[in-house]
Design a protein around this motif. Structure first.
Motif, PDB file in Angstrom:
ATOM      1  N   ASP A 194       0.856  -1.183   0.000  1.00  0.00           N
ATOM      2  CA  ASP A 194       0.000   0.000   0.000  1.00  0.00           C
ATOM      3  C   ASP A 194       0.888   1.227   0.000  1.00  0.00           C
ATOM      4  O   ASP A 194       1.808   1.334   0.810  1.00  0.00           O
ATOM      5  CB  ASP A 194      -0.901  -0.003   1.232  1.00  0.00           C
ATOM      6  N   GLY A 195       0.655   2.116  -0.925  1.00  0.00           N
ATOM      7  CA  GLY A 195       1.457   3.326  -1.012  1.00  0.00           C
ATOM      8  C   GLY A 195       0.787   4.330  -1.916  1.00  0.00           C
ATOM      9  O   GLY A 195      -0.433   4.315  -2.083  1.00  0.00           O
ATOM     10  N   ILE A 196       1.606   5.186  -2.492  1.00  0.00           N
ATOM     11  CA  ILE A 196       1.075   6.213  -3.386  1.00  0.00           C
ATOM     12  C   ILE A 196       1.942   6.324  -4.642  1.00  0.00           C
ATOM     13  O   ILE A 196       3.090   5.900  -4.654  1.00  0.00           O
ATOM     14  CB  ILE A 196       0.995   7.604  -2.708  1.00  0.00           C
ATOM     15  N   PHE A 197       1.331   6.874  -5.672  1.00  0.00           N
ATOM     16  CA  PHE A 197       2.081   7.261  -6.858  1.00  0.00           C
ATOM     17  C   PHE A 197       2.772   8.589  -6.546  1.00  0.00           C
ATOM     18  O   PHE A 197       2.139   9.533  -6.076  1.00  0.00           O
ATOM     19  CB  PHE A 197       1.158   7.467  -8.062  1.00  0.00           C
ATOM     20  N   LEU A 198       4.056   8.646  -6.789  1.00  0.00           N
ATOM     21  CA  LEU A 198       4.791   9.902  -6.662  1.00  0.00           C
ATOM     22  C   LEU A 198       4.753  10.678  -7.964  1.00  0.00           C
ATOM     23  O   LEU A 198       4.747  11.910  -7.972  1.00  0.00           O
ATOM     24  CB  LEU A 198       6.251   9.634  -6.282  1.00  0.00           C
ATOM     25  N   VAL A 256       6.007   6.164 -10.919  1.00  0.00           N
ATOM     26  CA  VAL A 256       6.867   5.983  -9.761  1.00  0.00           C
ATOM     27  C   VAL A 256       5.983   5.865  -8.527  1.00  0.00           C
ATOM     28  O   VAL A 256       5.049   6.652  -8.360  1.00  0.00           O
ATOM     29  CB  VAL A 256       7.843   7.174  -9.603  1.00  0.00           C
ATOM     30  N   THR A 257       6.271   4.872  -7.692  1.00  0.00           N
ATOM     31  CA  THR A 257       5.492   4.656  -6.472  1.00  0.00           C
ATOM     32  C   THR A 257       6.417   4.568  -5.259  1.00  0.00           C
ATOM     33  O   THR A 257       7.622   4.373  -5.395  1.00  0.00           O
ATOM     34  CB  THR A 257       4.669   3.349  -6.543  1.00  0.00           C
ATOM     35  N   THR A 258       5.824   4.708  -4.087  1.00  0.00           N
ATOM     36  CA  THR A 258       6.555   4.485  -2.845  1.00  0.00           C
ATOM     37  C   THR A 258       5.626   3.876  -1.809  1.00  0.00           C
ATOM     38  O   THR A 258       4.419   4.095  -1.846  1.00  0.00           O
ATOM     39  CB  THR A 258       7.185   5.776  -2.289  1.00  0.00           C
TER      40      THR A 258
END
Length: 156
Positions: free
Chosen positions: A70-74, A83-85
């Motif tokens: 679970d994260g976000i698109f940067l 790009v995700t983190t």
């Protein structure tokens, strides 16, 4: 694509015999078919394709393992890169909250010759996290998904 001297980046790259537009569509619209090295599979929990949008999925192993992410698109640059983190996720109120960071991941394409260069990369906060990712089989795993993406582009 930008060359990097980041000592905590690991990457894989390959040429796909298809134009960038086709590779991008396959990357983004058929992600469940290439994202995990087989026999693993992935389900998309949510993908909001914009900077700050949620990027959540669950990987499923052949022996019943589950590995949620679970994260976000940067960054999302259509036709070029996303790009995700996992260092940030969205809280119940929809606002960003800190999470335990492991990496920033990028998936990029660019025209090269008659095809497309695909590069998947991961940057890590610590040497230990990078070493852990390498020991998890980064090169083999991300190389396998690059080949799966290449095959999908060839078939469609």
């Amino acid at each position: 694509m930008t060359e990097t001297n980041d000592p905590r980046e690991i990457s894989v790259s390959t040429i796909i015999a298809a134009p960038p537009a086709k590779v991008w569509r396959t990357m983004t619209e058929r992600m469940t078919e290439w994202w995990c090295p087989k026999p693993w599979t992935v389900t998309i929990d949510e993908q909001d394709w914009r900077a700050g949008g949620r990027c959540a999925m669950t990987m499923h192993g052949p022996d019943g393992e589950t590995m949620p992410s679970d994260g976000i698109f940067l960054e999302v640059v259509p036709g070029k890169r996303f790009v995700t983190t996992d260092s940030v996720k969205l809280g119940p109120d929809g606002r960003p909250v800190p999470a335990s960071p492991f990496m920033i991941g990028g998936w990029e394409i660019e025209a090269e010759g008659d095809g497309t260069r695909y590069t998947g990369w991961a940057r890590h906060w610590t040497d230990e996290a990078m070493k852990q990712h390498q020991e998890m089989g980064f090169t083999k795993g991300w190389g396998a998904v690059a080949e799966q993406l290449k095959q999908l582009c060839k078939e469609s």
